[in-house]
Write an enzyme that holds these catalytic residues in place. Sequence first.
Site, PDB file in Angstrom:
ATOM      1  N   GLU A  75       0.819  -1.210   0.000  1.00 27.47           N
ATOM      2  CA  GLU A  75       0.000   0.000   0.000  1.00 27.47           C
ATOM      3  C   GLU A  75       0.861   1.272   0.000  1.00 27.47           C
ATOM      4  O   GLU A  75       0.431   2.318  -0.479  1.00 27.47           O
ATOM      5  CB  GLU A  75      -0.936  -0.010   1.220  1.00 27.47           C
ATOM      6  CG  GLU A  75      -2.296   0.563   0.916  1.00 27.47           C
ATOM      7  CD  GLU A  75      -3.301   0.363   2.050  1.00 27.47           C
ATOM      8  OE1 GLU A  75      -2.899   0.108   3.191  1.00 27.47           O
ATOM      9  OE2 GLU A  75      -4.513   0.465   1.782  1.00 27.47           O
TER      10      GLU A  75
ATOM     11  N   HIS B 286       7.043 -26.665  -0.838  1.00 27.58           N
ATOM     12  CA  HIS B 286       6.413 -27.805  -1.511  1.00 27.58           C
ATOM     13  C   HIS B 286       5.279 -27.372  -2.432  1.00 27.58           C
ATOM     14  O   HIS B 286       4.544 -28.202  -2.955  1.00 27.58           O
ATOM     15  CB  HIS B 286       5.907 -28.806  -0.462  1.00 27.58           C
ATOM     16  CG  HIS B 286       7.036 -29.379   0.333  1.00 27.58           C
ATOM     17  ND1 HIS B 286       7.563 -30.628   0.088  1.00 27.58           N
ATOM     18  CD2 HIS B 286       7.782 -28.844   1.335  1.00 27.58           C
ATOM     19  CE1 HIS B 286       8.577 -30.846   0.919  1.00 27.58           C
ATOM     20  NE2 HIS B 286       8.718 -29.778   1.693  1.00 27.58           N
TER      21      HIS B 286
ATOM     22  N   LYS C 195     -14.234   0.802  -4.068  1.00 25.64           N
ATOM     23  CA  LYS C 195     -15.306   1.230  -3.160  1.00 25.64           C
ATOM     24  C   LYS C 195     -16.379   2.008  -3.932  1.00 25.64           C
ATOM     25  O   LYS C 195     -17.569   1.787  -3.727  1.00 25.64           O
ATOM     26  CB  LYS C 195     -14.739   2.107  -2.042  1.00 25.64           C
ATOM     27  CG  LYS C 195     -13.837   1.367  -1.078  1.00 25.64           C
ATOM     28  CD  LYS C 195     -13.407   2.299   0.041  1.00 25.64           C
ATOM     29  CE  LYS C 195     -12.276   1.716   0.838  1.00 25.64           C
ATOM     30  NZ  LYS C 195     -11.665   2.666   1.756  1.00 25.64           N
TER      31      LYS C 195
HETATM   32  O1  PA5 Z   1      -3.323   1.497   6.037  1.00 24.59           O
HETATM   33  C1  PA5 Z   1      -4.395   2.041   5.836  1.00 24.59           C
HETATM   34  O2  PA5 Z   1      -4.523   3.282   5.902  1.00 24.59           O
HETATM   35  C2  PA5 Z   1      -5.619   1.235   5.522  1.00 24.59           C
HETATM   36  O3  PA5 Z   1      -5.319  -0.105   5.383  1.00 24.59           O
HETATM   37  C3  PA5 Z   1      -6.664   1.427   6.619  1.00 24.59           C
HETATM   38  O4  PA5 Z   1      -6.083   1.075   7.854  1.00 24.59           O
HETATM   39  C4  PA5 Z   1      -7.904   0.553   6.366  1.00 24.59           C
HETATM   40  O5  PA5 Z   1      -8.467   0.868   5.141  1.00 24.59           O
HETATM   41  C5  PA5 Z   1      -8.931   0.763   7.471  1.00 24.59           C
HETATM   42  O6  PA5 Z   1      -9.266   2.117   7.582  1.00 24.59           O
HETATM   43  P1  PA5 Z   1     -10.019   2.668   8.844  1.00 24.59           P
HETATM   44  O7  PA5 Z   1      -9.149   2.568  10.014  1.00 24.59           O
HETATM   45  O8  PA5 Z   1     -10.335   4.098   8.512  1.00 24.59           O
HETATM   46  O9  PA5 Z   1     -11.277   1.839   9.006  1.00 24.59           O
END
Ligand code: PA5
Length: 417
Positions: free
Chosen positions: A271, A292, A405
């Site tokens: 990410e 494996h 989303k």
């Molecule tokens: O690293 C990130 O920013 C994301 O993975 C968020 O943690 C994830 O989308 C969850 O978001 P939130 O804490 O707003 O529910």
Amino acid sequence: MIVKFDNLDILDEDILSYQDRVNKIVDDLNNRKNKIDDFVGWLNVDIDKEEIDKIKTTALKIRKQAQVLLVIGIGGSYLGARAVIEALGNDKKLEIIYVGHNLSSDYIQSVIDYIKDKDFAINVISKSGTTTEPAIAFRIFREIMEQRYVDAKDRIYVTTDSKVGALRSLANDKGYTSFAIPNNVGGRYSVLTSAQLLPIACANIDIERLLKGAKEASLIYQNNNVMNNECYRYAISRNILYKNDKFIEIFANYDNRLHYFSEWWKQLYGESEGKDNKGIFPTNLDFTTDLHSMGQYIQQGRRNIFETIIFVNSNYDIKISKNIDNSDNLNYLDGKTINYINRKAMEGTIKAHVEGGVSNILIELERLDELELGKLIFFFEYACAISSMLMGVNPFDQPGVEEYKKNMFKLLNKPGF
Ligand code: PA5
């Protein structure tokens, strides 16, 4: 914790050529770390004593009032806590079950069935307070809780933004005990903050030692010589490998307690780095299990991969003993421990993979405890920020995740989409 770069075909002068760029990045991060409207707050690993005490007291309360704690969250608001709990173990006084990280009806139903005759508490973790998966899970389990307990409000613990969002308003309105996720820390960098320390403390894990480990690492990695700073060197090596068409990094552990740590690592790097048509594709495997299944590809498939291996020494001395009939032909292992055999498997695999054209970085831990894990978390967070910035991307945003989303909301007729 030792990081070995012996099996990388990278010249020292190539590493050294990054010195100035890394210096600039480190200065930039240090200048930004105390800004409340930036995302570099995770570089400060000191948490108020008052906050630590509140987390510990709340964890003790939950351990007394419930048999099961439902931890509701997804992505960065879930993986860090799970990584630490699975790595260090839960003392099992309080069972921890994760929900809100998927939309599987069967999974949610199985949790509903499981908690039917068990006392439970909820810790919902969401910085935005609006993420669909945890919001749905929270609605379902809050309803069950409110139907079952008159003191439902005292069994719900909310971890969210300090001021804004649906969860913050709800926590304030209902009077739930709540924790504030620091404004200047994003989900995937939040494991060592109030965002995720409550479930970790609920598993009876020493959160102060975890933070102490991270603090030690933050001091060790202040050394600004790229040759001696393992964290900088990891970030630089990844960038050099990437330039040499090594687009995939396999994070492989030889200890399945680290499976969820690898999942956390995968999110952190994927990410942070994967944007603007750039980025190493991070993936994780559990060895020797996956030797494996995926071992064949690694040995002889496309040569665009490298590996980061993590090996933990075991404290257990499980020995193979001699057997009179030796029908399984294992007597050659007489007196050897499983840990020794695992190490030889690791050494043999690295040699084979390196000979097959897969470069290797090896991280060895003498033991897996709070201190070592705290160091490891800081090491990867810091290296990830530096590596992404060397690649020329912003490590702290994730604009791409909004696309699915939007489509999903449209299909679900969400107002405004
Ligand atoms: O690293 C990130 O920013 C994301 O993975 C968020 O943690 C994830 O989308 C969850 O978001 P939130 O804490 O707003 O529910």
